[in-house]
Scaffold this motif. Structure first.
Motif, short mmCIF file in Angstrom:
data_model
loop_
_atom_site.label_atom_id
_atom_site.label_comp_id
_atom_site.label_asym_id
_atom_site.label_seq_id
_atom_site.Cartn_x
_atom_site.Cartn_y
_atom_site.Cartn_z
N ARG A 294 42.48 40.70 51.49
CA ARG A 294 42.29 41.74 50.34
C ARG A 294 40.84 41.53 50.17
O ARG A 294 40.11 40.96 50.41
CB ARG A 294 42.93 41.45 49.29
N TYR A 295 40.36 42.55 49.24
CA TYR A 295 38.90 42.44 48.59
C TYR A 295 38.97 41.25 47.76
O TYR A 295 39.72 40.78 47.05
CB TYR A 295 38.48 43.35 47.54
N GLY A 296 37.69 40.52 47.86
CA GLY A 296 37.42 39.31 47.15
C GLY A 296 37.11 39.64 45.91
O GLY A 296 37.46 38.90 44.97
N LYS A 297 36.39 40.89 45.59
CA LYS A 297 36.00 41.06 44.18
C LYS A 297 36.37 42.76 43.94
O LYS A 297 36.18 43.50 44.96
CB LYS A 297 34.59 41.30 44.15
N ALA A 298 37.02 43.19 42.83
CA ALA A 298 37.37 44.37 42.90
C ALA A 298 37.45 44.83 41.33
O ALA A 298 37.44 44.09 40.37
CB ALA A 298 38.96 44.38 43.32
N LYS A 299 37.13 46.11 41.33
CA LYS A 299 36.97 46.55 39.96
C LYS A 299 38.36 47.89 39.65
O LYS A 299 38.49 48.50 40.37
CB LYS A 299 35.79 47.43 39.73
N MET A 300 38.93 47.41 38.65
CA MET A 300 40.06 48.31 38.21
C MET A 300 39.71 49.31 37.08
O MET A 300 39.32 48.90 36.09
CB MET A 300 41.34 47.51 37.99
N ARG A 301 40.18 50.63 37.03
CA ARG A 301 40.12 51.39 36.05
C ARG A 301 41.46 51.60 35.58
O ARG A 301 42.39 51.96 36.39
CB ARG A 301 39.50 52.66 36.36
N TYR A 302 41.85 51.54 34.24
CA TYR A 302 43.28 51.84 33.83
C TYR A 302 43.32 52.26 32.69
O TYR A 302 42.40 52.23 31.64
CB TYR A 302 44.00 50.65 34.07
N GLN A 303 44.39 52.64 31.91
CA GLN A 303 44.47 53.09 30.48
C GLN A 303 45.56 52.13 29.92
O GLN A 303 46.17 51.46 30.52
CB GLN A 303 45.17 54.33 30.53
N ASP B 186 45.34 25.94 31.68
CA ASP B 186 44.62 25.21 30.64
C ASP B 186 43.49 26.26 29.99
O ASP B 186 42.68 26.06 29.24
CB ASP B 186 43.62 24.09 31.25
N GLU B 187 43.63 27.67 30.52
CA GLU B 187 42.99 28.85 29.81
C GLU B 187 43.84 29.41 28.86
O GLU B 187 45.03 29.48 28.77
CB GLU B 187 42.55 29.52 30.94
N PRO B 188 43.22 30.32 28.00
CA PRO B 188 43.95 31.16 27.15
C PRO B 188 44.74 32.22 28.14
O PRO B 188 44.19 32.49 29.00
CB PRO B 188 42.88 31.62 26.13
N ASP B 189 45.61 32.85 27.50
CA ASP B 189 46.41 33.63 28.00
C ASP B 189 45.49 34.96 28.31
O ASP B 189 44.51 35.29 27.36
CB ASP B 189 47.35 34.55 27.16
N ASP B 190 45.51 35.66 29.22
CA ASP B 190 44.60 37.06 29.78
C ASP B 190 45.66 38.00 29.98
O ASP B 190 45.71 38.34 31.35
CB ASP B 190 43.57 36.43 30.76
N LEU B 191 46.33 38.36 29.09
CA LEU B 191 47.40 39.60 29.41
C LEU B 191 46.82 40.89 29.60
O LEU B 191 45.91 41.22 28.86
CB LEU B 191 48.42 39.58 28.26
N ILE B 192 46.91 41.56 30.81
CA ILE B 192 46.56 42.86 31.00
C ILE B 192 47.64 43.89 31.33
O ILE B 192 48.46 43.53 32.10
CB ILE B 192 45.73 43.13 32.41
N VAL B 193 47.87 44.83 30.50
CA VAL B 193 48.72 46.11 30.40
C VAL B 193 47.80 47.45 31.23
O VAL B 193 47.54 47.75 30.30
CB VAL B 193 49.68 46.06 29.14
N ALA B 194 48.21 47.42 32.23
CA ALA B 194 47.50 48.61 32.75
C ALA B 194 48.34 49.89 33.43
O ALA B 194 49.22 49.68 34.06
CB ALA B 194 46.85 47.90 33.94
N VAL B 195 48.24 51.02 32.52
CA VAL B 195 48.77 52.23 33.04
C VAL B 195 47.87 53.07 33.86
O VAL B 195 46.46 53.02 33.65
CB VAL B 195 49.03 53.10 31.53
N ASN B 196 48.51 53.49 34.82
CA ASN B 196 47.73 54.44 35.85
C ASN B 196 46.51 53.78 36.55
O ASN B 196 45.48 54.21 36.54
CB ASN B 196 47.11 55.81 35.28
N PRO B 197 46.68 52.30 36.86
CA PRO B 197 45.57 51.61 37.24
C PRO B 197 45.23 52.04 38.87
O PRO B 197 46.04 52.44 39.30
CB PRO B 197 46.18 50.31 37.34
N GLU B 198 43.85 52.04 38.85
CA GLU B 198 43.17 52.21 40.47
C GLU B 198 42.20 51.43 40.50
O GLU B 198 41.74 50.88 39.85
CB GLU B 198 43.04 53.55 40.62
N ILE B 199 41.90 50.85 41.80
CA ILE B 199 40.97 49.96 42.50
C ILE B 199 39.84 51.12 42.36
O ILE B 199 40.00 51.96 43.40
CB ILE B 199 41.15 49.39 43.52
N VAL B 200 38.58 50.84 41.85
CA VAL B 200 37.68 52.02 41.98
C VAL B 200 36.73 51.25 42.88
O VAL B 200 35.80 52.27 43.57
CB VAL B 200 37.18 52.55 40.61
N SER B 201 36.71 50.24 42.95
CA SER B 201 35.46 49.76 44.24
C SER B 201 35.94 48.25 44.35
O SER B 201 36.60 47.58 43.62
CB SER B 201 34.04 49.54 43.44
#
Ligand code: NI
Length: 174
Positions: free
Chosen positions: A105-114, A67-82
């Protein structure tokens, strides 16, 4: 755009480590488009390039609720930074059809990507998206969610899954 064939466990390509993307060209954009189409068609909430036989550090995700709008993420060279906290959720995988299991897994995570143009982004998430990011990045290391099960659960998985594969083949041969 084109649908790509999704490799299934125990295909050895799924155990390989993917290489960083260094060229942000049309070929990369084509692959990303194909992966998005393949993920939505499956349907699934995430897909990593090695699952379609391309050993490149590229993942696509859409963990939005129906019931939510799409949330498409295309992530190149992704890494979990925290990462912080802990979550134990039931996971499945388009490369391990018909099997689900709880993974820690981690409950909360931050991803850095291009993005496909090479621009850097960060995305912080919890819940399903946090789990999805960690699950898909694992694929780039040749790690499946079933590799994260306890040795006992993993051997139970193997028996059950191989039996399922044999049954499927028997149906095809019949
Ligand atoms: Ni997967």
């Amino acid at each position: 755009m084109a649908l790509r064939r999704i490799l299934h466990y125990p295909d050895p390509v799924l155990k390989e480590k993917s290489l960083p993307v260094t060229e942000f060209n049309d070929e990369l954009k084509q692959l990303a488009d194909d992966m998005v189409e393949t993920m939505y068609d499956a349907p699934g909430v995430g897909l990593a390039a090695p699952q379609v036989g391309e050993l490149k550090r590229l993942i696509v995700l859409d963990c939005s609720a129906k019931d939510e709008p799409d949330d498409l993420i295309v992530a190149v060279n992704p890494e979990i930074v925290s990462g912080e906290g802990e979550s134990v959720e039931e996971e499945g995988c388009l490369s391990v059809p018909g099997y689900w299991a709880c993974v820690k897994r981690y409950g909360k995570a931050k991803m850095r990507y291009q993005d496909v143009e090479g621009n850097t982004h960060e995305r912080e998430a919890e819940g399903l998206l946090a789990v999805g990011m960690q699950h898909e990045i694992d694929h780039l290391e040749g790690v499946l969610f079933v590799d994260r099960l306890s040795p006992l659960k993993r051997s139970m998985f193997k028996k059950k899954y191989m039996k399922m594969l044999q049954e499927r083949e028997a149906v095809h041969e019949a």
